[in-house]
Design an enzyme around this catalytic site. Sequence first.
Site, PDB file in Angstrom:
ATOM      1  CG  ASN A  92     -15.382  13.796  86.339  1.00  0.00           C
ATOM      2  OD1 ASN A  92     -15.256  13.859  87.558  1.00  0.00           O
ATOM      3  ND2 ASN A  92     -14.640  13.006  85.585  1.00  0.00           N
ATOM      4  CE1 TYR A 141      -9.372  17.205  78.855  1.00  0.00           C
ATOM      5  CE2 TYR A 141      -8.283  17.774  76.793  1.00  0.00           C
ATOM      6  CZ  TYR A 141      -8.220  17.350  78.105  1.00  0.00           C
ATOM      7  OH  TYR A 141      -7.004  17.079  78.661  1.00  0.00           O
ATOM      8  CG  HIS A 189      -4.752   9.506  72.763  1.00  0.00           C
ATOM      9  ND1 HIS A 189      -5.296   9.073  73.940  1.00  0.00           N
ATOM     10  CD2 HIS A 189      -5.034  10.821  72.671  1.00  0.00           C
ATOM     11  CE1 HIS A 189      -5.868  10.105  74.549  1.00  0.00           C
ATOM     12  NE2 HIS A 189      -5.718  11.172  73.801  1.00  0.00           N
ATOM     13  NE  ARG A 282      -9.243  13.707  66.014  1.00  0.00           N
ATOM     14  CZ  ARG A 282      -8.397  13.183  66.900  1.00  0.00           C
ATOM     15  NH1 ARG A 282      -8.587  11.972  67.367  1.00  0.00           N
ATOM     16  NH2 ARG A 282      -7.348  13.867  67.295  1.00  0.00           N
ATOM     17  CG  ASP A 285      -7.641  16.702  64.717  1.00  0.00           C
ATOM     18  OD1 ASP A 285      -7.562  16.801  65.956  1.00  0.00           O
ATOM     19  OD2 ASP A 285      -7.680  15.611  64.120  1.00  0.00           O
TER      20      ASP A 285
HETATM   21  N1  UDP Z   1      -4.850  10.856  64.197  1.00  0.00           N
HETATM   22  C1  UDP Z   1      -4.955  10.139  63.014  1.00  0.00           C
HETATM   23  N2  UDP Z   1      -5.507   8.890  63.066  1.00  0.00           N
HETATM   24  C2  UDP Z   1      -5.968   8.320  64.215  1.00  0.00           C
HETATM   25  C3  UDP Z   1      -5.858   9.054  65.419  1.00  0.00           C
HETATM   26  C4  UDP Z   1      -5.290  10.323  65.366  1.00  0.00           C
HETATM   27  O1  UDP Z   1      -4.562  10.607  61.933  1.00  0.00           O
HETATM   28  O2  UDP Z   1      -6.476   7.190  64.166  1.00  0.00           O
HETATM   29  C5  UDP Z   1      -4.220  12.191  64.154  1.00  0.00           C
HETATM   30  C6  UDP Z   1      -5.086  13.313  64.687  1.00  0.00           C
HETATM   31  O3  UDP Z   1      -5.868  13.877  63.666  1.00  0.00           O
HETATM   32  C7  UDP Z   1      -4.026  14.292  65.219  1.00  0.00           C
HETATM   33  C8  UDP Z   1      -2.871  13.379  65.645  1.00  0.00           C
HETATM   34  O4  UDP Z   1      -3.100  12.124  64.991  1.00  0.00           O
HETATM   35  O5  UDP Z   1      -3.572  15.113  64.189  1.00  0.00           O
HETATM   36  C9  UDP Z   1      -2.817  13.152  67.142  1.00  0.00           C
HETATM   37  O6  UDP Z   1      -4.114  12.769  67.579  1.00  0.00           O
HETATM   38  P1  UDP Z   1      -4.387  12.274  69.060  1.00  0.00           P
HETATM   39  O7  UDP Z   1      -5.841  11.924  69.149  1.00  0.00           O
HETATM   40  O8  UDP Z   1      -3.406  11.226  69.431  1.00  0.00           O
HETATM   41  O9  UDP Z   1      -4.051  13.544  69.957  1.00  0.00           O
HETATM   42  P2  UDP Z   1      -4.623  15.060  69.937  1.00  0.00           P
HETATM   43  O10 UDP Z   1      -3.640  15.840  69.107  1.00  0.00           O
HETATM   44  O11 UDP Z   1      -6.001  15.035  69.397  1.00  0.00           O
HETATM   45  O12 UDP Z   1      -4.559  15.454  71.390  1.00  0.00           O
END
Ligand code: UDP
Length: 329
Positions: A92, A141, A189, A282, A285
């Site tokens: 995509n 990604y 998110h 996760r 991260d």
């Molecule tokens: N995060 C978290 N719990 C959740 C979802 C996200 O602690 O249920 C944390 C994640 O590890 C990151 C931050 O929140 O440090 C933002 O994550 P998100 O997925 O919103 O955006 P990213 O930074 O991955 O683009």
Amino acid sequence: MAILVLGGAGYIGSHTVYELIDAGKDVVIADNLETGHIEAVHPKAKFYQGDIRDRAFVDSVFEAEQIDGVIHFAANSLVGESMTDPLKYYDNNLCGTKVLLESMVAHGIDKIVFSSTAATYGEPERVPILETDRTEPTNCYGETKLSMEKMFKWTSVAHGLHFVSLRYFNACGAHVSGSIGEAHKPETHLIPLILQVPNGQREFISIFGDDYDTKDGTCIRDYIHVTDLAQAHILAMDYLMNGGENNIFNLGNGVGFTVKEVIDTAREVTGHPIPAKVTPRRAGDPAQLIASSDKARSVLGWNPQHADLKEIIETAWNWHKNHPNGFAK
Ligand code: UDP
């Protein structure tokens, strides 16, 4: 003469269309509605349903409309999914952009503003991150978005394409009218997931790790309001129209908040205790992602208007509490 917004029914795309229309521009949207929502399409925009991997479809839009420039949001954007299904992202994001560029070159359309990401950097060398810092994505990604940027560069060398790539940090919030907002399935998110708790859709929010080397042990991110991102696309297109050179800009507030600080602010905004539980980290991260957006401010004249985290979460809450199922009835 119009601006073509690819992916204009998605989260950031739809907010950009709203700002373009408020700025008096003619807007054409193309979206395959795979993750976008027809309800998010602005009533004053002309809408075509189709896929950018379909050359005949893209050609037909360029032939039917007088397009001045393209703003390109049409891509898959889930980090986790990109790791389990990388070829979907190559297909995509990269194949789609290749077809788009072939059609743009064939039709003499030479300006594109591109939706890129902080995920192009991977684990940062330092914060705040500058546009010239190392780019070593830690997920597929980010890799595809970086490759798309390179596709623009080489198409520029060969065919005179003019491009601006906007590397967003954490997009969040919703339109102040409350009429459009974030609606992903599945939602991954942080802010929309937190708000599912006061909305009665989730018992608690998971904190993904509290043993990072940060002030409270949780990850730090730079949260930027979607309408401020939208404004940057308009400025970037004006910059290209005025002869600006190819460029890459970070978009963030330059201020980082921990996961715990975001949860605390959501408690304050919603008045709900929002229980939280610490769970394992996760994968992939980075501990901290904070933008230096000085370049966007000085070159584009970008000036975010919704930088306050409380205000950002208020706009998100206004959307989610009134649309607990997103755009679904
Ligand atoms: N995060 C978290 N719990 C959740 C979802 C996200 O602690 O249920 C944390 C994640 O590890 C990151 C931050 O929140 O440090 C933002 O994550 P998100 O997925 O919103 O955006 P990213 O930074 O991955 O683009």
